[in-house]
Each structure stands twice: as structure tokens, then as C-alpha cells.
Write an enzyme that holds these catalytic residues in place. Structure first.
Site, PDB file in Angstrom:
ATOM      1  N   GLU A 181      25.580 -18.837 -64.856  1.00 46.14           N
ATOM      2  CA  GLU A 181      25.471 -19.406 -63.509  1.00 46.14           C
ATOM      3  C   GLU A 181      24.505 -18.577 -62.680  1.00 46.14           C
ATOM      4  O   GLU A 181      24.658 -17.372 -62.562  1.00 46.14           O
ATOM      5  CB  GLU A 181      26.861 -19.456 -62.845  1.00 46.14           C
ATOM      6  CG  GLU A 181      26.855 -19.989 -61.422  1.00 46.14           C
ATOM      7  CD  GLU A 181      26.240 -21.380 -61.282  1.00 46.14           C
ATOM      8  OE1 GLU A 181      26.739 -22.322 -61.905  1.00 46.14           O
ATOM      9  OE2 GLU A 181      25.227 -21.526 -60.550  1.00 46.14           O
ATOM     10  N   LYS A 237      36.215 -33.264 -48.490  1.00 44.60           N
ATOM     11  CA  LYS A 237      37.584 -33.751 -48.373  1.00 44.60           C
ATOM     12  C   LYS A 237      38.301 -33.043 -47.226  1.00 44.60           C
ATOM     13  O   LYS A 237      39.136 -33.638 -46.558  1.00 44.60           O
ATOM     14  CB  LYS A 237      38.371 -33.560 -49.667  1.00 44.60           C
ATOM     15  CG  LYS A 237      37.872 -34.380 -50.842  1.00 44.60           C
ATOM     16  CD  LYS A 237      37.841 -35.860 -50.610  1.00 44.60           C
ATOM     17  CE  LYS A 237      36.486 -36.442 -50.325  1.00 44.60           C
ATOM     18  NZ  LYS A 237      35.345 -36.062 -51.097  1.00 44.60           N
ATOM     19  N   SER A 271      23.359 -45.453 -47.247  1.00 49.12           N
ATOM     20  CA  SER A 271      24.737 -45.856 -46.929  1.00 49.12           C
ATOM     21  C   SER A 271      25.589 -45.928 -48.189  1.00 49.12           C
ATOM     22  O   SER A 271      26.453 -46.784 -48.319  1.00 49.12           O
ATOM     23  CB  SER A 271      24.739 -47.191 -46.199  1.00 49.12           C
ATOM     24  OG  SER A 271      24.273 -48.222 -47.053  1.00 49.12           O
ATOM     25  N   ILE A 321      28.034 -40.883 -50.000  1.00 49.89           N
ATOM     26  CA  ILE A 321      27.876 -39.683 -49.175  1.00 49.89           C
ATOM     27  C   ILE A 321      27.690 -40.097 -47.716  1.00 49.89           C
ATOM     28  O   ILE A 321      28.355 -39.584 -46.819  1.00 49.89           O
ATOM     29  CB  ILE A 321      26.675 -38.844 -49.675  1.00 49.89           C
ATOM     30  CG1 ILE A 321      26.876 -38.466 -51.150  1.00 49.89           C
ATOM     31  CG2 ILE A 321      26.497 -37.597 -48.832  1.00 49.89           C
ATOM     32  CD1 ILE A 321      25.684 -37.777 -51.795  1.00 49.89           C
ATOM     33  N   HIS A 364      59.767 -49.293 -55.444  1.00 51.60           N
ATOM     34  CA  HIS A 364      59.685 -50.061 -54.196  1.00 51.60           C
ATOM     35  C   HIS A 364      60.279 -49.253 -53.065  1.00 51.60           C
ATOM     36  O   HIS A 364      61.310 -48.641 -53.247  1.00 51.60           O
ATOM     37  CB  HIS A 364      60.453 -51.370 -54.341  1.00 51.60           C
ATOM     38  CG  HIS A 364      60.484 -52.161 -53.066  1.00 51.60           C
ATOM     39  ND1 HIS A 364      59.378 -52.849 -52.618  1.00 51.60           N
ATOM     40  CD2 HIS A 364      61.456 -52.331 -52.142  1.00 51.60           C
ATOM     41  CE1 HIS A 364      59.697 -53.442 -51.462  1.00 51.60           C
ATOM     42  NE2 HIS A 364      60.940 -53.131 -51.157  1.00 51.60           N
TER      43      HIS A 364
END
Lengths: 571, 470
Positions: free
Chosen positions: A118, A135, A264, A267, A541
Site C-alpha cells: 500500500e 455513511k 447525478s 455519488i 410481522h
């Protein structure tokens, strides 16, 4: 029932065991984290997929003895990180994003000596500049929306004084979440004994990788998982302050009064949700004739009615932003628009900020692909259905794979991870082809949009070609008790299927918690479960899952139940 | 109903079906009966479809196509909201959407016609005339073209349009962002509001960054139009003509301010009020005004001062009853004066008007009006009034009556001062300037005699205004 229980237990316990090992070695830092580690894996939605894929295709009943053997193997892998061979590593992964991470975890599990290279931070786009921090912002925007919706609150009988927010605290929430997930990811790699090599990775020859300035290692197999960066069309000057990409927007350094969002798609839509909840007004600039291209047209139309029209959003469709100049010297951000087809000028926008959300470009430069005779296509690394890299002669390069955004097949974090796992399976001698049509996608607006499989036009086109019939079933959230209890009756679930054999071609959901609801459909597609069988599945339910229950039940399938589902399972 | 159409407008089977392929028996009884008298259908009705078995009526969410559009079979025409979901509804036939009979937001029962579909372009006009001959079937859209029911003229609410819109020129602006007016820069929400409120953005002054038109500018412009619409005809100047930017026949939802006014007006109905009028000679007042006008004294300040001085002697008229069980003699005399401003109407309060001298009062008034225009009034500067003045006299209104603002005891409507031929007690006929005032009061606490004596006192003060300048 029992068998499935033991299955999930075994999988989580194997992870915990790995952590426990570290604890025994006296790593007290990790002691506190060990419970978090497996959970973080679940958070990314990667690990569950791994098991889902693996066990669904192989035997579903995993004997306890098998589990035990499985664990032993993992421990062995930990002690010496794979069997020694003429290579430095069995598997080297370039890029520690979600795809690389998923592949590494699975590789270790398979007993491969694994390293991950990385050049930046562990976690890649998803964790640091994508899904995860967004989020956090969307969680804030969802609550703001609720609190600001006087009508909604009144309907509940609640009284709330004017809701406000502290920008810095919102921004901190996103950053803290990203760093938390990042450290969880890093720790899980370390805990498994994956070597993390720091520096940019370059393929210098067959089975040979260089990282950093001059460290060369050999590997039996190499996976490229370098991901992508925000795509900025030419003519647009990004200054990181007033003209920004998602990378900057997630830091939420300021909340402009008026922001133009170019693009649109997912993102753009998610950011419009965040910004309008925080008080901004939004202008979409979309090159195609319709907002939200890529979504099922009917879902898109409904979404526009709920997510765009009533909000402080306007839009220009069929136009390109040909030139965007950041704000300076007291002048606003200017956006020059041209017609997408005729290229004629279509006016200028003057706004406080512009977010470029025109998609993502593969991050593949400097990979040294020329050393092995591979040419990228628009930056993407060409691969076959098994993620094997294709060279300029159209032949697959042995021992070289590419997964995730870098190959452009399906630019989703969980797709990258699934591809990585598929590659590891192949490397270990088990042929595996990932079924991309079972990979769900979600857009975390309020309410959410989710989908799996084909859109209606795609399905009809396919049906025409292959000569089968297509039917569509729809159910509304307005008829769902739980949705009504939440005062969130706006929404639609749509099932596209073959009436002759009950095969699910696609499911699209727009409504409360749609992103969580889609998995019943995606798992059914992955496992090949037919609608006539799903009809007998029982849903608690009252829950939102009954929207899908009703959806499956409303489908009219001519085929009979394919297997006796209701047969009691002996203890 | 059906007879209206049986000559040329024969209905055929429902021209609409669910977009969904989930088939449901969608033939409704009305259409089946109509089918019997089918001739050659040229102009078809588009019906409100039954989208679910429990649906009895549907609301038109939006028309996807507009009148005159060419439609082809299977195309979505309208979005209908049923009890369960919003559905796109498509046409069964090719043709032209000739007439929309139920507007967006309107409700129609299942099976009733919501639009007419002409087969050829030539038949559009035909269909239109048929449609205008027949009243729209069904429960139809909420009344929209009627002007709002005329409210008694409460001055604090000229925002409520009581007359047909009149020609109004909204202040036009040239701001930097508009490049000399060639281009309008308005924020997305401002544009949306402008559409909803039918405000022409080209005439709206932008107060946002770099002169951008933002939401509050549009709201303000909408208020100005509404206010002007009420006052303009009373000046008797312009013949009622359509206001530019206002779509006649459109339904406009209340703005926040209009909703607040509406709430207050309804609340006022709970108070038993009565009215007492009085004619006051104003020659002396006019003379005084002319004399001290140069010192910055305004007529409003003079009237407020005179009223305050009269109230000193009749504290009951300045009292208020809030709970219906007791009432309060207010400790100070605060005169609220209704002012029409951009974006609505507000009642700045001249506090202690009885104690403050006329010059300070005038200065204070000017300051309040400036603040009101800039929307910077603090709550205590507009909601502490104990008595309200509303002066439409400045627009030439000779008499009117006002609605009592909830929470106060009385409001006085002041008409224009006009030269009037008057017979005097000594048998002569002379000309005097007179104005009519009309007080509306809460009869739970203020009685006729109270108002009568208050008005007498007021008349005395105005007719001999030397005390005003003390």
C-alpha cells in the site's frame, strides 16, 4: 436450521481465535480490540459475503469436524505465514483497499503466504474517502431530515424545536468513523499475519513486484487492486475548496448556500441528500437526458419525485459542464454549460461551490504494466471473467490478476472483495467464476435505493434476444405496516422475473431501508432460488421485509415449486 | 352525465390501464354501461383508473404530458395517487391530449373522466369546446379560480387578496449577477418557489450573495404582489388586469406567512366583536400637520399620539382579555400600526405613545419602518401592541372595518380625510375636512358606551390638536 447456525458460529469463531492468539502472545492493545475486529469485518459487508459465496456453492452442511480442521489450518498459517516456496510470497496484492483486504483475508484462510502493498493508507477509497465516511454524513442528514420535517413529526405527535447542527462535529463524526474502520482493517491484516509493505507497487516482470524505491519481491501470484480516483473531466479546475470532488466533500469543510453537483449518479445523489439536509440548495448538472441514469427508469422516476422535486434542488439535463472555474477574488464559482449533443453554449451557472461527481477513473498509472506487455483501456486493466489480466495479444498473463475498480467491471467495494475471493479460490486450484448479476448495489439517500440484477429495459432486451417472457411485479411501501408505523410509506419494490421458470432477473427497491432489504433478493439470485420457492419463506410481522414477501407472492409463476421447502428439518 | 357526451364524445373502454403488468379487473361499472352506446369514437375520455381493489377515488399527482401533446399508445400520461401507491398511468390509444379536465392536485372518483384524448389534431378544438360545455365530472379539483372569500378588511392582513389581481409593477432590479438584467441568477429553491407562487423572477430584487435571488426575495415579491393587489383597486387607478407572472386559475399554496395570517384570522372568530364608527373633523389636524411636517412629523405619528392620549382617559379600551375569564389593564399604552412591507405585513409598535413627545415619536416611527423593511424588527417591536391602528385612508379609502387581532381589545380603522359639505348648527352650510374612524372591539370587556366616550375624547383631541405637540 441447526446446520446453518453452526456454520455462522464456526466462521466467526475462527476469526476470534486468530485474535485470541495475538492476545496470548501478550498483545494487550489487541485484547481490547479483539471483539471489534470481527464486527468491523461485518460492517464492511465483506466477510459475510465471503462465507455466503463459499458455502452456498459448496456443501451447506459443514460438519463440526471439518470446522476444527479448518481452524487448525488457520493457526498453522499464522505460525509461519504459508508454506515456503521458491517465491518470497504465494500471493502479493497491490493495494490495500476493500478488494485487497478481502482477498488477503481469504488467502490467509487458504494457507497462502500473503503480502499486501500500500502506497497510501490502509482501507483505500471505501474506508477513507468513500462509502464509510459518506455513511456517517448520511446518518446525520437522515436525522436532520426527520427533525426538520415538521409535518412528519406532527404526525407522530412529537414536538421538536428547530434542529441545528455543528458542522465541525458532523465532519469529525465522518473522520472518526473512517479512522476507526481503518484501524480495524489494519489490525485485522496484522492479526492474520499478512505482511503490509509500504510504498507504491510496480510490476517489474512476471511474478515480480517492486515496492517503495527499490524493494523487489517475487510472488507466485499477483493481484492488482489499486482502485480508482475521482474522475475530473477536462476543463474543470479542482481547487479543493470551492470546486471539489467527493474526496474533499467528505471532509465537509464548509456547507455552501448553493452547490452545483456535476453528475447525478450514486455519488451525486448521496451528496445532494447530505447538502440539502444541511441547508444547501443544489443544482444538478447531468450530461444524459435524464437524472439518475443507470437506475431502473421507473425507480428513477419515483426517486426523482421524492428525492429531487420536493427538495431545494433544480437540474440541467443533457448538458456538459465544459468549464468550471473556482471562486476567487470575490467572484463565485462559474460553470459553463454546453449542450451534450450539439456542443452549443447553454448558459453559465454562478454558484458557491461545485462538486464533481462524474464517476471514478481507474488508478493504474505507474503500475509497470508495460513490463509485461499489458495496455490499459481508458485506464482500466483488461481482464477476463476470471479476473486474469489480458495482454496486448489478447492472451491472459499467467499469475496476474486485477480486481475492483481498476478493472472497471463493477465499481463497488463489495464487488472488488468478491472478485478478490474468487481469484484466491482460483489460485488455490479451484475454478471459480463470480456471478456479477447477484451483486447488489445501493444508494444511501433518504429513503434508500437498492438494486440487484437487470433493470426492466435490460431484461426486456435480453428476453427479446433469448426468446423468453418477462413479467414485472410491484409492491408499494404504502401497504406495509411497519413502513406506515414509521410514517415512511413512500416507496416501491419491483421484481423483474421470468414467469415460465420463476427466475429472478432483477429486483429494485426504493424506500425505507431499501439497502438492507435487497439481500433477500441478491442471495436468491446467487443461490439460484426460484420465486415459487421463495413464496413459502416466512417473514416476521410486522417488518419491512414483508414488502419483499408480498413482492414474491404477487409474482405469477407458471412453474411448480421446485423442491419441498417446507419439509421439517430433523434435529 | 353520460348524455353530455353521447353525440360526439362516445366513450370506449377505459383508455387507461395500469402501467404495471399485474393485471387487475380494471373495468369499472360506468365504462361498461357507456360502452353500450358506442358509436365511432373520435374523442375519447381518459378515466381515473382503478389502481387497487379498494380504490374509490384518486388524486392527480402530476400530468406528465400537457394539453396538445401527441401521445402514442402505451405512453405514460399522468401520475395518479391511490390509497396505496403512486402509479404512472398510460394511454391505450394514439392521439392528442386535448383537454385536461382534472388539474394536478385534483381528486376524481374512479371511472370519471380526467381528460379528453382527440384522435387527430383537428379534433382538439372540438374536444375543447365539448369539455367547456360540460362541467368537469367528479369531485374535481379544489376550487382554484375563485378569488379567496372576501375577508372583512383587517388591515393587519392586506396580504389576503380580496379582489382580483390588478396590474402591479414589482420593483425591478439590476444586480451584478444578472449582467445588467440579461440573465437571472436565482437559487434552486428560489426558482421553485417562484414557480409555486407564480412570481416572475425577472422583477425580483436579489438579496443573496452577489445579488442572487434567494427564497426570501421570492416570498417577499409574492407578498408585494398580493398586498398591492388588495390596495391597488381601492386607489381606483388601474382597471383589473392580469398580473404579469400570475397564472390565472392556478392554485397557490399558502406561504408560511399566509398560513400564520389565516390561523390568526380564524382565531379571531372566537372573539365576539362589535363596531362603532365616528366622523371627526380634521381641519385643525391638517393645519397642524402642515405646520410641523417640516420637522419630520408624520401623520401616522400624529394619529398614534392622538389615540394614545385618548386611551389615557379610557384605559378599558386599551385593555385585553386573553382567557375569557379575566382581563388586563395594560401598564403602558403601546400603539401598533399596521404597515404593508415587502413580503407581508407587520405591526410595528410605538411604545408609551402617550408619554413620548410627537417629534421623538415620529423619529421612532421612521426607525421602526426602516427596520421593518429590512426585516430586522425584534419581537418586542411588533407584538407588544395594546391597541392597533390601521390607516387605509392614505389610499383614499373613506371607511372600512377591521378584524380584531387576537390578544388585543380594540383596533381602529382610519379612513381618508375628505372635504365634505356640512350643515352647521347655526343653519349654515360649509365645507369641512372629515374622516371616518371605525373601532372594532372585544365586547367581552369593552362596551358600546366605552367606545362612544373614547371616540368623543379622540374627536376632541383631533379637532383641537394643541395637546399633541406638548
Amino acid at each position: 436450521m441447526q446446520s446453518s447456525l453452526s456454520l455462522s458460529l464456526s466462521s466467526s469463531s475462527s476469526i476470534v481465535t486468530r485474535s485470541d492468539r495475538k492476545v496470548l502472545q501478550g498483545n494487550t492493545f489487541f485484547a481490547g480490540k479483539c471483539s471489534i475486529t470481527p464486527r468491523s469485518l461485518r460492517f464492511c459487508g465483506l466477510r459475510s459475503e465471503v462465507y455466503g459465496l463459499q458455502y452456498s456453492n459448496s456443501a451447506r452442511l459443514v460438519a463440526a469436524s471439518l470446522n476444527r480442521r479448518h481452524l487448525k489450518k488457520v493457526s498453522a498459517a499464522l505460525s509461519d505465514n504459508g508454506t515456503p516456496s521458491k517465491f518470497d510470497y504465494d500471493l502479493v496484492i497491490i493495494g490495500a483497499g476493500v478488494g485487497g483486504h478481502g482477498a488477503a483475508l481469504h488467502a490467509v484462510e487458504k494457507g497462502l503466504k500473503t503480502a499486501i502493498i500500500e502506497g497510501d493508507v490502509i482501507g483505500g477509497t471505501c474506508v477513507n474517502r468513500g462509502c464509510v465516511p459518506s455513511k456517517a454524513l448520511l446518518a446525520v442528514s437522515g436525522r436532520m431530515r426527520e427533525l426538520q420535517n415538521e409535518h412528519h413529526m406532527k404526525a407522530f405527535g412529537l414536538q421538536v424545536a428547530a434542529a441545528g447542527y455543528d458542522r465541525q462535529a458532523v465532519s469529525d463524526h465522518a473522520n472518526n468513523l473512517a479512522s476507526k474502520i481503518r484501524s480495524n482493517l489494519t489490525n485485522s491484516l496484522k492479526a492474520l499475519g499478512v505482511d503490509i509493505l509500504t510504498g507504491a507497487g510496480t510490476v517489474v516482470g512476471p511474478q515480480k513486484v517492486k515496492y517503495g524505491t527499490d524493494n523487489v519481491i517475487t510472488a507466485r501470484d499477483i493481484i492488482i487492486a489499486t482502485g480508482s480516483v475521482p474522475f475530473v473531466p477536462k476543463g474543470i479546475e479542482v481547487d479543493g475548496k470551492t470546486v471539489i470532488t467527493s474526496d474533499h466533500a467528505l471532509k465537509l469543510e464548509f456547507v455552501p448556500d448553493w452547490i452545483a453537483i456535476v453528475g447525478s449518479g450514486y455519488i451525486g445523489l448521496e451528496f445532494s441528500d447530505v447538502y440539502t439536509a444541511l441547508g444547501s440548495e443544489v443544482t444538478f448538472v447531468e450530461a444524459l437526458d435524464q437524472l439518475m441514469p443507470g437506475f431502473d427508469p421507473e425507480i428513477g422516476k419515483l426517486a426523482q419525485r421524492v428525492l429531487i422535486n420536493p427538495r431545494k434542488i433544480d437540474y440541467h439535463t443533457g448538458v456538459f459542464a465544459s468549464k468550471i472555474t473556482p471562486a476567487k477574488d470575490g467572484k463565485p464559482v462559474t460553470i459553463e454549460l454546453i449542450d451534450a449533443k450539439t456542443k452549443e453554449p447553454k448558459g453559465t451557472l454562478e454558484v458557491d461551490a461545485a462538486l464533481i461527481a462524474t464517476g471514478r477513473a481507474p488508478y493504474t498509472s505507474g503500475l509497470g504494466l508495460e513490463n509485461i506487455n499489458v495496455e490499459t483501456q481508458r485506464g482500466f486493466v483488461p481482464v477476463d471473467e476470471r479476473m486474469r489480466v489480458i495482454d496486448t495479444n489478447g492472451k491472459s498473463v499467467p499469475h496476474l490478476y486485477c480486481i475492483g475498480d481498476a478493472n472497471g467491471k463493477m465499481m463497488l467495494a463489495h464487488a472488488a472483495s468478491a472478485q478478490g475471493i474468487s481469484v484466491v479460490e482460483q489460485v488455490c486450484g479451484k475454478d471459480h467464476v463470480l456471478n456479477h448479476s447477484s451483486i447488489p448495489a445501493a444508494c444511501f439517500t433518504h429513503p434508500e435505493i437498492s438494486m440487484v440484477g437487470l433493470t426492466e429495459p435490460q431484461a426486456r432486451e435480453k428476453a427479446e434476444k433469448e426468446g423468453f417472457e418477462v413479467s414485472v411485479a410491484k409492491t408499494s411501501f404504502k401497504a406495509n405496516t411497519k413502513a406506515l408505523a414509521e410514517n415512511e410509506g413512500e416507496g416501491l419494490a419491483k421484481l423483474i422475473y421470468r414467469p415460465d421458470n420463476g427466475e429472478i432477473l432483477g429486483v429494485h427497491i426504493f424506500g425505507l431501508h431499501a439497502a438492507d432489504l435487497i439481500h433477500e433478493a441478491s442471495n436468491a439470485i446467487a443461490m439460484g432460488t426460484r420465486i415459487q420457492d421463495l413464496k413459502f419463506a416466512v417473514h416476521a410481522h410486522p417488518t419491512l421485509s414483508e414488502v419483499l414477501d408480498e413482492l414474491f407472492k404477487s409474482a405469477k409463476v407458471k412453474a411448480d415449486v421446485s423442491s419441498p421447502v417446507g419439509e421439517p428439518v430433523a434435529a | 352525465m353520460a348524455h353530455l357526451f353521447n353525440s360526439t364524445l362516445t366513450s370506449s373502454s377505459p383508455s387507461l390501464r395500469r402501467f404495471s403488468t399485474v393485471s387487475k379487473p380494471s373495468l369499472n361499472p360506468i365504462t361498461t354501461t357507456r360502452r353500450k352506446m358506442r358509436i365511432q369514437a373520435k374523442i375519447r375520455e381518459i378515466f381515473m383508473p382503478a389502481l387497487s381493489s379498494t380504490m374509490t377515488e384518486g388524486k392527480i399527482v402530476s400530468w406528465i404530458r400537457s394539453e396538445g401533446d401527441k401521445l402514442s399508445k402505451g405512453e405514460s400520461v399522468v401520475v395518479v395517487e391511490s390509497d396505496k401507491a403512486d402509479m404512472d398511468v398510460e394511454t391505450f390509444y394514439d392521439g392528442y391530449l386535448a383537454v385536461i379536465m382534472v388539474e394536478e392536485g385534483g381528486v376524481a372518483s374512479v371511472g370519471s373522466a380526467i381528460a379528453l384524448l382527440a384522435e387527430t389534431e383537428a379534433e382538439i378544438a372540438d374536444a375543447k369546446s365539448k369539455a367547456s360545455n360540460s362541467s368537469p365530472i367528479s369531485t374535481a379539483p379544489p376550487p382554484k379560480s375563485d378569488p379567496p372569500p372576501a375577508l372583512a378588511d383587517l388591515a393587519p392582513s392586506p396580504a389576503v387578496a380580496t379582489t382580483p389581481a390588478a396590474a402591479v409593477v414589482v420593483a425591478s432590479a439590476v444586480h451584478p449577477a444578472s449582467e445588467g438584467g440579461r440573465r437571472i441568477v436565482a437559487s434552486p429553491y428560489a426558482k421553485k418557489l417562484a414557480k409555486d407562487l407564480s412570481v416572475d423572477l425577472s422583477g425580483v430584487v436579489g438579496s443573496g450573495p452577489m445579488g442572487r435571488v434567494v427564497a426570501k426575495d421570492v416570498e417577499a415579491a409574492a407578498m408585494t404582489v398580493a398586498t398591492a393587489a388588495t390596495t391597488a383597486p381601492t386607489v381606483g387607478a388601474a382597471k383589473p388586469a392580469p398580473v404579469p407572472g400570475i397564472e390565472l386559475g392556478s392554485v397557490v399554496p399558502f406561504t408560511t406567512m399566509q398560513s400564520a395570517v389565516s390561523r390568526n384570522m380564524l382565531e379571531s372568530l372566537a372573539v365576539p366583536t362589535f363596531r362603532v364608527g365616528y366622523t371627526i373633523n380634521t381641519d385643525a389636524l391638517d393645519a397642524l400637520y402642515k405646520k410641523i411636517k417640516s420637522k419630520g412629523v408624520t401623520m401616522t405619528a400624529l394619529l398614534a399620539k392622538a389615540t394614545a392620549l385618548a386611551l389615557v382617559k379610557h384605559p378599558i379600551v386599551s385593555s385585553s382579555c386573553k382567557d375569557g375569564k379575566s382581563f388586563t389593564y395594560n401598564s403602558s399604552i403601546n400603539i401598533a400600526v399596521a404597515v404593508a412591507i415587502d413580503g407581508g405585513l407587520i405591526t410595528p409598535v410605538l411604545q408609551d405613545a402617550d408619554k413620548v413627545d410627537i417629534y421623538s415619536l415620529s423619529r421612532k416611527w421612521k426607525e421602526l419602518v426602516d427596520k421593518a423593511r429590512a426585516k430586522q424588527l425584534q419581537p418586542h417591536e411588533y407584538n407588544t401592541g395594546t391597541f392597533t391602528l390601521s390607516n387605509l385612508g392614505m389610499f383614499g379609502v373613506d371607511r372600512f372595518d377591521a378584524i380584531l387581532p387576537p390578544g388585543t381589545g380594540a383596533i381602529m380603522a382610519v379612513g381618508a380625510s375628505q372635504p365634505t359639505v356640512v350643515a352647521t348648527k347655526d343653519g349654515r352650510i360649509g365645507m369641512k375636512s372629515q374622516m371616518q374612524v371605525n373601532v372594532t372591539a372585544d365586547h367581552r370587556i369593552i362596551y358600546g358606551a366605552d367606545l362612544a366616550s373614547f371616540l368623543q375624547t379622540l374627536a376632541k383631541i383631533i379637532e383641537d390638536p394643541k395637546d399633541l405637540t406638548l
